[in-house]
Design an enzyme around this catalytic site. Structure first.
Site, PDB file in Angstrom:
ATOM      1  N   PRO A  84      13.153 -13.936  19.864  1.00 58.71           N
ATOM      2  CA  PRO A  84      12.388 -12.715  20.140  1.00 58.71           C
ATOM      3  C   PRO A  84      10.948 -12.908  20.604  1.00 58.71           C
ATOM      4  O   PRO A  84      10.393 -11.988  21.204  1.00 58.71           O
ATOM      5  CB  PRO A  84      12.412 -11.980  18.791  1.00 58.71           C
ATOM      6  CG  PRO A  84      12.672 -13.021  17.764  1.00 58.71           C
ATOM      7  CD  PRO A  84      13.485 -14.089  18.441  1.00 58.71           C
ATOM      8  N   THR A 114      12.342 -14.166  26.468  1.00 54.58           N
ATOM      9  CA  THR A 114      11.199 -13.693  27.255  1.00 54.58           C
ATOM     10  C   THR A 114       9.947 -13.979  26.441  1.00 54.58           C
ATOM     11  O   THR A 114       9.728 -13.370  25.385  1.00 54.58           O
ATOM     12  CB  THR A 114      11.298 -12.172  27.507  1.00 54.58           C
ATOM     13  OG1 THR A 114      12.506 -11.899  28.205  1.00 54.58           O
ATOM     14  CG2 THR A 114      10.118 -11.681  28.322  1.00 54.58           C
ATOM     15  N   LYS A 189       9.821 -12.749  35.520  1.00 55.66           N
ATOM     16  CA  LYS A 189      10.320 -11.716  34.589  1.00 55.66           C
ATOM     17  C   LYS A 189       9.243 -10.671  34.295  1.00 55.66           C
ATOM     18  O   LYS A 189       9.481  -9.473  34.374  1.00 55.66           O
ATOM     19  CB  LYS A 189      10.799 -12.412  33.301  1.00 55.66           C
ATOM     20  CG  LYS A 189      11.023 -11.522  32.106  1.00 55.66           C
ATOM     21  CD  LYS A 189      12.336 -10.789  32.139  1.00 55.66           C
ATOM     22  CE  LYS A 189      12.425  -9.819  30.955  1.00 55.66           C
ATOM     23  NZ  LYS A 189      13.620  -9.056  30.898  1.00 55.66           N
ATOM     24  N   LYS A 264       6.094  -5.221  24.923  1.00 56.22           N
ATOM     25  CA  LYS A 264       5.999  -6.683  24.806  1.00 56.22           C
ATOM     26  C   LYS A 264       5.824  -7.321  26.192  1.00 56.22           C
ATOM     27  O   LYS A 264       4.957  -8.179  26.396  1.00 56.22           O
ATOM     28  CB  LYS A 264       7.275  -7.215  24.129  1.00 56.22           C
ATOM     29  CG  LYS A 264       7.378  -8.728  24.146  1.00 56.22           C
ATOM     30  CD  LYS A 264       8.750  -9.212  23.680  1.00 56.22           C
ATOM     31  CE  LYS A 264       8.954 -10.661  24.066  1.00 56.22           C
ATOM     32  NZ  LYS A 264      10.238 -11.202  23.698  1.00 56.22           N
TER      33      LYS A 264
HETATM   34  P1  NAD Z   1      16.945  -9.309  18.764  1.00 54.85           P
HETATM   35  O1  NAD Z   1      15.770  -9.008  17.925  1.00 54.85           O
HETATM   36  O2  NAD Z   1      18.091  -8.353  18.805  1.00 54.85           O
HETATM   37  O3  NAD Z   1      17.552 -10.741  18.332  1.00 54.85           O
HETATM   38  C1  NAD Z   1      16.779 -11.869  18.064  1.00 54.85           C
HETATM   39  C2  NAD Z   1      17.594 -12.766  17.124  1.00 54.85           C
HETATM   40  O4  NAD Z   1      16.882 -13.986  16.927  1.00 54.85           O
HETATM   41  C3  NAD Z   1      17.801 -12.130  15.740  1.00 54.85           C
HETATM   42  O5  NAD Z   1      19.174 -12.176  15.420  1.00 54.85           O
HETATM   43  C4  NAD Z   1      16.958 -13.017  14.813  1.00 54.85           C
HETATM   44  O6  NAD Z   1      17.487 -13.108  13.506  1.00 54.85           O
HETATM   45  C5  NAD Z   1      16.996 -14.339  15.542  1.00 54.85           C
HETATM   46  N1  NAD Z   1      15.909 -15.245  15.210  1.00 54.85           N
HETATM   47  C6  NAD Z   1      14.586 -14.978  15.172  1.00 54.85           C
HETATM   48  N2  NAD Z   1      13.895 -16.092  14.864  1.00 54.85           N
HETATM   49  C7  NAD Z   1      14.810 -17.106  14.729  1.00 54.85           C
HETATM   50  C8  NAD Z   1      14.723 -18.500  14.445  1.00 54.85           C
HETATM   51  N3  NAD Z   1      13.540 -19.101  14.219  1.00 54.85           N
HETATM   52  N4  NAD Z   1      15.854 -19.207  14.387  1.00 54.85           N
HETATM   53  C9  NAD Z   1      17.062 -18.615  14.607  1.00 54.85           C
HETATM   54  N5  NAD Z   1      17.202 -17.294  14.893  1.00 54.85           N
HETATM   55  C10 NAD Z   1      16.094 -16.558  14.953  1.00 54.85           C
HETATM   56  O7  NAD Z   1      16.381  -9.579  20.238  1.00 54.85           O
HETATM   57  P2  NAD Z   1      17.151  -9.408  21.632  1.00 54.85           P
HETATM   58  O8  NAD Z   1      17.093  -7.983  22.066  1.00 54.85           O
HETATM   59  O9  NAD Z   1      18.468 -10.115  21.555  1.00 54.85           O
HETATM   60  O10 NAD Z   1      16.145 -10.199  22.595  1.00 54.85           O
HETATM   61  C11 NAD Z   1      16.101 -11.603  22.629  1.00 54.85           C
HETATM   62  C12 NAD Z   1      15.189 -12.023  23.771  1.00 54.85           C
HETATM   63  O11 NAD Z   1      15.690 -11.466  24.996  1.00 54.85           O
HETATM   64  C13 NAD Z   1      13.751 -11.501  23.621  1.00 54.85           C
HETATM   65  O12 NAD Z   1      12.873 -12.493  24.068  1.00 54.85           O
HETATM   66  C14 NAD Z   1      13.738 -10.269  24.522  1.00 54.85           C
HETATM   67  O13 NAD Z   1      12.438  -9.980  25.010  1.00 54.85           O
HETATM   68  C15 NAD Z   1      14.676 -10.701  25.630  1.00 54.85           C
HETATM   69  N6  NAD Z   1      15.331  -9.595  26.357  1.00 54.85           N
HETATM   70  C16 NAD Z   1      15.841  -8.528  25.677  1.00 54.85           C
HETATM   71  C17 NAD Z   1      16.467  -7.515  26.398  1.00 54.85           C
HETATM   72  C18 NAD Z   1      17.059  -6.305  25.693  1.00 54.85           C
HETATM   73  O14 NAD Z   1      17.322  -5.292  26.364  1.00 54.85           O
HETATM   74  N7  NAD Z   1      17.285  -6.387  24.372  1.00 54.85           N
HETATM   75  C19 NAD Z   1      16.564  -7.589  27.795  1.00 54.85           C
HETATM   76  C20 NAD Z   1      16.069  -8.708  28.446  1.00 54.85           C
HETATM   77  C21 NAD Z   1      15.451  -9.715  27.713  1.00 54.85           C
END
Ligand code: NAD
Length: 319
Positions: A84, A114, A189, A264
């Site tokens: 995240p 990201t 991005k 973000k």
């Molecule tokens: P999310 O919060 O749903 O999932 C993040 C996961 O990472 C969680 O399950 C959390 O427990 C895990 N996590 C956190 N720290 C950790 C660690 N040290 N070790 C292991 N696991 C860990 O986030 P998401 O929506 O899946 O987004 C992930 C990335 O993708 C982010 O960088 C976000 O900006 C990017 N992104 C998200 C979207 C969207 O629409 N959700 C779109 C494009 C990009």
């Protein structure tokens, strides 16, 4: 090198990679479906997340579960991370308990999170010091694109590392563009997302002005679609409720791309603008607008970013 490759690229390499061990770190809204697509493509996938429920769900989908970050990567040929924040990526790879120093077997690292270009470059520099191939590959497409395997990847890193990463990215997405050296994927991005934020806010303002003048928002949107103000946002993500049945605006702004994620990404863009002394007045204005909107109600941060519309014309529409 052609930055956009076709499907026929190195099928032989793809087959041998199918037998490889992939560690997938971060099983949230994006990571879980991405990891599932790697399993579907035939890869052996070991997963790790801080959240036990996320792990259990992936076990049911055919993944091997690791009980800590080090065991997750101990035998992997490839590490894919979808975390995240900058802090999480830094901590996982180069923090005090970070995994990079233990990677004597030199796996390929693909970070799809990201995060800032600066953190990406720091992690890449540490990896390069140990001759580890690494790419940053942030995505566009959201959870729907992750589930359907149609993500777009914007890749930073050297061409050799992208060669290795290509078949794995291809199992999760359909557009893979090499943007340049480490950190370039992140720059692409946040440039894209800052632009989407600006176009969304501008579209909301224009539609609200038309409606205040008595225009029908659907008719106005149709005209804009075919005129110089047209955009992907107007075509597919109209911020005015009821104009497009499938848009988040017609579903109480649920689904889509959360306001907190757009904030973000705007912070990443503006943080970089400060470092590179770039001029981003519209990005700054939009950050303020989305920030203001995020305080409208407790659930605002989780609404789609098109909810910026209500700043211009609070509902019910004023007469
Ligand atoms: P999310 O919060 O749903 O999932 C993040 C996961 O990472 C969680 O399950 C959390 O427990 C895990 N996590 C956190 N720290 C950790 C660690 N040290 N070790 C292991 N696991 C860990 O986030 P998401 O929506 O899946 O987004 C992930 C990335 O993708 C982010 O960088 C976000 O900006 C990017 N992104 C998200 C979207 C969207 O629409 N959700 C779109 C494009 C990009």
């Amino acid at each position: 090198m052609n930055p956009c490759r076709n499907d026929n690229y190195n099928n032989q390499r793809r087959q041998s990679l199918n037998m490889m061990q992939i560690s997938f770190i971060g099983l949230g809204a994006m990571g879980a479906p991405m990891a599932a697509n790697l399993i579907t493509a035939g890869y052996q996938v070991t997963v790790f997340d801080l959240n036990p429920t996320a792990l259990q769900t992936m076990r049911e989908r055919g993944a091997k579960i690791a009980d800590c970050r080090h065991s997750a990567v101990a035998e992997s040929d490839v590490i894919v991370s979808m975390l995240p924040s900058d802090a999480a990526v830094r901590d996982f790879y180069i923090g005090t308990d970070g995994v990079i120093p233990s990677l004597k077997h030199r796996p390929l690292i693909i970070d799809c999170s990201t995060i800032s270009a600066e953190t990406t470059k720091q992690v890449a520099a540490v990896a390069a010091g140990l001759s580890l191939p690494i790419v940053d590959a942030p995505v566009s497409g959201g959870p729907w694109g992750a589930a359907s395997g149609t993500l777009s990847f914007m890749v930073g890193g050297d061409a050799e590392s992208l060669d290795l990463a290509y078949p794995i990215l291809k199992a999760m997405g359909n557009v893979i563009v090499h943007m340049g050296p480490a950190g370039s994927g992140q720059v692409a991005k946040f440039c894209n997302n800052m632009l989407a934020a600006v176009i969304m806010a501008a579209s909301a303002e224009a539609i609200a002005l038309g409606v205040r003048n008595g225009l029908d928002p659907s008719l106005l949107s149709d005209v804009i679609k075919n005129s110089s103000g047209g955009s992907f946002i107007i075509n597919k993500w109209n911020p005015w409720p009821g104009v497009q049945e499938e848009a988040p605006s017609s579903n109480n702004y649920d689904g889509g791309f959360q306001l907190q994620l757009m904030l973000k990404d705007l912070n990443l863009a503006l943080g970089n603008a400060e470092v590179t002394k770039s001029f981003t007045p519209l990005g700054s204005l939009c950050r303020n607008l989305y920030f203001l909107r995020s305080h409208e109600s407790p659930e605002s941060l989780y609404k789609d970013f098109s909810c910026v519309q209500t700043l211009f014309t609070p509902f019910p529409v004023r007469s």
